[in-house]
Each structure stands twice: as structure tokens, then as C-alpha cells.
Scaffold this motif. Sequence first.
Motif, PDB file in Angstrom:
ATOM      1  N   ILE A   1      40.761  64.788  13.697  1.00 58.50           N
ATOM      2  CA  ILE A   1      40.946  64.726  15.364  1.00 58.50           C
ATOM      3  C   ILE A   1      42.186  65.898  15.516  1.00 58.50           C
ATOM      4  CG2 ILE A   1      42.458  63.019  16.965  1.00 58.50           C
ATOM      5  CD1 ILE A   1      41.394  60.672  15.824  1.00 58.50           C
ATOM      6  N   SER A   2      41.941  66.234  16.549  1.00 57.08           N
ATOM      7  CA  SER A   2      43.121  67.937  16.504  1.00 57.08           C
ATOM      8  C   SER A   2      43.553  67.659  16.784  1.00 57.08           C
ATOM      9  CB  SER A   2      42.011  69.352  16.748  1.00 57.08           C
ATOM     10  OG  SER A   2      41.226  68.778  17.868  1.00 57.08           O
ATOM     11  N   SER A   3      44.138  66.619  17.873  1.00 57.71           N
ATOM     12  CA  SER A   3      45.058  66.166  18.985  1.00 57.71           C
ATOM     13  C   SER A   3      46.165  65.014  18.775  1.00 57.71           C
ATOM     14  CB  SER A   3      44.610  66.804  20.374  1.00 57.71           C
ATOM     15  OG  SER A   3      45.199  66.389  21.181  1.00 57.71           O
ATOM     16  N   LEU A   4      47.211  65.169  18.981  1.00 56.03           N
ATOM     17  CA  LEU A   4      47.894  63.691  18.231  1.00 56.03           C
ATOM     18  C   LEU A   4      47.933  62.716  20.208  1.00 56.03           C
ATOM     19  CD1 LEU A   4      51.163  64.966  16.913  1.00 56.03           C
ATOM     20  CD2 LEU A   4      49.612  63.612  15.779  1.00 56.03           C
ATOM     21  N   LEU A   5      47.371  64.194  21.445  1.00 54.34           N
ATOM     22  CA  LEU A   5      47.288  63.101  22.395  1.00 54.34           C
ATOM     23  C   LEU A   5      46.310  62.517  22.358  1.00 54.34           C
ATOM     24  CD1 LEU A   5      48.171  62.428  25.387  1.00 54.34           C
ATOM     25  CD2 LEU A   5      46.801  64.179  26.015  1.00 54.34           C
ATOM     26  N   LEU A   6      45.254  62.682  21.675  1.00 54.84           N
ATOM     27  CA  LEU A   6      43.791  61.343  21.903  1.00 54.84           C
ATOM     28  C   LEU A   6      44.100  60.742  20.741  1.00 54.84           C
ATOM     29  CD1 LEU A   6      41.002  61.760  22.233  1.00 54.84           C
ATOM     30  CD2 LEU A   6      40.014  63.156  19.835  1.00 54.84           C
ATOM     31  N   ALA A   7      44.762  61.525  19.437  1.00 54.33           N
ATOM     32  CA  ALA A   7      44.756  60.144  18.378  1.00 54.33           C
ATOM     33  C   ALA A   7      46.110  58.959  18.823  1.00 54.33           C
ATOM     34  CB  ALA A   7      45.585  60.626  16.853  1.00 54.33           C
ATOM     35  N   GLU A   8      46.494  59.440  19.931  1.00 51.47           N
ATOM     36  CA  GLU A   8      47.875  58.196  20.454  1.00 51.47           C
ATOM     37  C   GLU A   8      47.131  57.543  21.698  1.00 51.47           C
ATOM     38  OE1 GLU A   8      50.985  60.244  21.726  1.00 51.47           O
ATOM     39  OE2 GLU A   8      51.818  60.799  20.077  1.00 51.47           O
ATOM     40  N   GLU A   9      46.128  58.254  21.951  1.00 59.44           N
ATOM     41  CA  GLU A   9      45.616  57.450  23.325  1.00 59.44           C
ATOM     42  C   GLU A   9      44.259  56.323  23.146  1.00 59.44           C
ATOM     43  OE1 GLU A   9      45.336  60.304  26.346  1.00 59.44           O
ATOM     44  OE2 GLU A   9      47.217  60.698  26.928  1.00 59.44           O
ATOM     45  N   ILE A  10      43.729  56.928  22.040  1.00 64.57           N
ATOM     46  CA  ILE A  10      42.606  56.033  21.891  1.00 64.57           C
ATOM     47  C   ILE A  10      42.692  55.307  21.957  1.00 64.57           C
ATOM     48  CG2 ILE A  10      40.599  56.233  19.961  1.00 64.57           C
ATOM     49  CD1 ILE A  10      40.062  58.459  19.850  1.00 64.57           C
TER      50      ILE A  10
ATOM     51  N   LEU B   1      29.786  60.008  22.272  1.00 60.91           N
ATOM     52  CA  LEU B   1      29.455  61.608  21.693  1.00 60.91           C
ATOM     53  C   LEU B   1      29.721  62.879  21.258  1.00 60.91           C
ATOM     54  CD1 LEU B   1      25.847  58.968  22.117  1.00 60.91           C
ATOM     55  CD2 LEU B   1      27.426  58.972  20.685  1.00 60.91           C
ATOM     56  N   SER B   2      29.746  63.003  22.923  1.00 60.03           N
ATOM     57  CA  SER B   2      30.514  64.265  22.800  1.00 60.03           C
ATOM     58  C   SER B   2      31.839  65.201  22.293  1.00 60.03           C
ATOM     59  CB  SER B   2      30.370  64.915  24.484  1.00 60.03           C
ATOM     60  OG  SER B   2      31.666  63.963  24.671  1.00 60.03           O
ATOM     61  N   VAL B   3      32.342  63.611  21.897  1.00 57.00           N
ATOM     62  CA  VAL B   3      33.788  63.856  21.253  1.00 57.00           C
ATOM     63  C   VAL B   3      33.413  64.300  19.915  1.00 57.00           C
ATOM     64  CG1 VAL B   3      35.964  62.319  20.661  1.00 57.00           C
ATOM     65  CG2 VAL B   3      34.949  62.556  22.816  1.00 57.00           C
ATOM     66  N   THR B   4      32.393  63.061  19.264  1.00 56.92           N
ATOM     67  CA  THR B   4      32.436  62.843  18.478  1.00 56.92           C
ATOM     68  C   THR B   4      31.387  64.749  17.479  1.00 56.92           C
ATOM     69  OG1 THR B   4      31.636  60.757  17.972  1.00 56.92           O
ATOM     70  CG2 THR B   4      30.535  62.311  16.241  1.00 56.92           C
ATOM     71  N   ALA B   5      30.770  64.988  18.560  1.00 55.17           N
ATOM     72  CA  ALA B   5      29.968  66.213  18.296  1.00 55.17           C
ATOM     73  C   ALA B   5      30.962  67.241  18.368  1.00 55.17           C
ATOM     74  CB  ALA B   5      29.066  66.765  19.777  1.00 55.17           C
ATOM     75  N   ILE B   6      32.070  67.503  19.162  1.00 55.66           N
ATOM     76  CA  ILE B   6      33.288  68.499  19.153  1.00 55.66           C
ATOM     77  C   ILE B   6      34.394  67.856  18.210  1.00 55.66           C
ATOM     78  CG2 ILE B   6      35.609  69.568  20.773  1.00 55.66           C
ATOM     79  CD1 ILE B   6      33.841  68.304  23.092  1.00 55.66           C
ATOM     80  N   LEU B   7      34.259  67.477  17.865  1.00 54.96           N
ATOM     81  CA  LEU B   7      35.263  66.648  16.260  1.00 54.96           C
ATOM     82  C   LEU B   7      34.698  68.093  15.321  1.00 54.96           C
ATOM     83  CD1 LEU B   7      37.238  63.726  17.043  1.00 54.96           C
ATOM     84  CD2 LEU B   7      37.951  66.168  18.015  1.00 54.96           C
ATOM     85  N   ALA B   8      33.239  67.535  14.890  1.00 48.06           N
ATOM     86  CA  ALA B   8      32.554  67.430  13.961  1.00 48.06           C
ATOM     87  C   ALA B   8      32.300  69.452  13.939  1.00 48.06           C
ATOM     88  CB  ALA B   8      31.292  67.270  14.157  1.00 48.06           C
ATOM     89  N   LEU B   9      32.309  70.267  14.989  1.00 47.77           N
ATOM     90  CA  LEU B   9      31.516  71.691  15.203  1.00 47.77           C
ATOM     91  C   LEU B   9      33.619  71.672  14.860  1.00 47.77           C
ATOM     92  CD1 LEU B   9      29.751  71.764  18.615  1.00 47.77           C
ATOM     93  CD2 LEU B   9      28.994  72.718  15.926  1.00 47.77           C
ATOM     94  N   LEU B  10      34.482  71.575  15.494  1.00 48.00           N
ATOM     95  CA  LEU B  10      36.063  72.159  15.162  1.00 48.00           C
ATOM     96  C   LEU B  10      35.868  72.207  13.571  1.00 48.00           C
ATOM     97  CD1 LEU B  10      38.172  70.460  17.887  1.00 48.00           C
ATOM     98  CD2 LEU B  10      36.847  72.543  17.852  1.00 48.00           C
ATOM     99  N   ASP B  11      35.490  71.000  13.188  1.00 50.82           N
ATOM    100  CA  ASP B  11      35.394  70.316  11.330  1.00 50.82           C
ATOM    101  C   ASP B  11      35.363  71.638  10.888  1.00 50.82           C
ATOM    102  OD1 ASP B  11      36.996  69.084   9.390  1.00 50.82           O
ATOM    103  OD2 ASP B  11      34.999  68.432   9.097  1.00 50.82           O
ATOM    104  N   LEU B  12      33.880  72.321  11.177  1.00 52.30           N
ATOM    105  CA  LEU B  12      33.008  73.486  10.910  1.00 52.30           C
ATOM    106  C   LEU B  12      33.765  74.786  11.165  1.00 52.30           C
ATOM    107  CD1 LEU B  12      29.190  72.655  11.729  1.00 52.30           C
ATOM    108  CD2 LEU B  12      30.347  72.927   9.974  1.00 52.30           C
ATOM    109  N   GLY B  13      34.755  74.493  11.774  1.00 51.19           N
ATOM    110  CA  GLY B  13      35.535  75.900  11.989  1.00 51.19           C
ATOM    111  C   GLY B  13      34.563  76.856  13.291  1.00 51.19           C
TER     112      GLY B  13
END
Length: 230
Positions: free
Chosen positions: A12-21, A192-204
Amino acid sequence: MFFKYCTFVLVISSLLLAEEIGLEYEGIAVKSIDAKGKSVYTMVKWNIPKECESIPVTNTMLWTGNYAHPNVPEACKSTFVHTMGGHIYPMYLDTDIHTYGELEVLAFIKQMQTDDSMLLIDVCKEEFYHYRTIPGAVNMPFNHFKDPTNYVFEFEQHMKDLGVLVNEEDDSLDFTHAKTITLFCNGPWCSLSVTAILALLDLGYPAEKINWYRGGMQEWLAAGLTSTRK
């Protein structure tokens, strides 16, 4: 063959995301003063009736307003799309990712008509995509990015369509010519879009080339905009 070995850890690339979910489930005790001057605390949270949490979701229930369906309990009929569980996601996933509203998506679609370096992507699974989507969107199901070792052919095809080059010698990815993309799924509660985006970020994948339509199909339809289903 791409990904001879690959273990995906979605960071998870954002602390805000981690805190708010999950905050919608935990609730917030909000203090106010009543007419007699006394402190009153109200728990603000996502109120999901227990009987709504285990209902299998179908296209008919979600998009046709058929809340009278016999499988939908009375308590869930008026707000079924909001009471099916999941999470309400924050407005921003990453500092470099733009969160889009309907007008931004429309502008993106307009520009996309004459610019093949842009793609609008519906990351829902095929049955939802074929049932209803935004005109012009292509389907790249989220799980193809999340679990590429089980979807090797699909993953490699998506990379090609996204302008990402795969080095066959070491399986590395070259994002030099990666397309600018806008991703969406069913609504602001849809993971689903969140999962896809995080996966793409993880890929680079470059974050600055990713846009997120958080509202998804729910808000697109609520705004009265055209979908592929007549």
C-alpha cells in the motif's frame, strides 16, 4: 514464459490509504452538545445489516434496481449497493495518481479517440464488463495483475496492450513507453480497481501515468451517463 517465479506482495503506497481503510466499520465517536448543554456522543459508521453481508451479488441486483428480488432481504432493498460489504476507499491512493470524477473521465475518453497512448480500463471480471461498462473501455480483470503466475498469457497480453516491453532474458519490464491509463470498477466501495492499481505500482508502472475513476459504474450511472447497456 514470463514470471518463472514471482511472489506478489501488494504494498500500500499511501499511509492515508492504510489508515482509512476499515474506518467505516470501526466508526468514529462524534461529540456534540444537546439542547440541555450535555455532551452527546454519536457513533458515525457504515451501518450494514447483518443479513445483507452474505448475499451473493449479481448484475441484476446491482444495476437494474431490482431490489424486490426474493434473495434480497427487506432491510437491504433500498440501499443494497451500499450494504453489500467491502470498503469505502479514500479519494487518493498515491500522491502521483490523479483521482478522476465524471468530467475528467469524459475528457480522457475524448482525448483517447485521437491518442492511442491512452487507455480506459474496466478491471471487473468479464461477466460484469460484458453486462455493462463505460463505452470505449477495455477489459483487463484485476486478478490478471494481482496473480500473474496463474494468468501468464493474459498478463503478457495486457502488458503488450499497455505498451510495456517484457525482456524475455530476465523477465524484466520496461515502462518507457507505458500508456496513460484510467482504471475503474463498480463504485467507491469496490476494491477491484484499488487492487489492480496497487499491483501495477508494485510491478513498477509509473504512478504519474495512472488515473483512478473512484466513482466507477455506480456514480457513472447515477450521473445519467451513457453505458454500453441500453
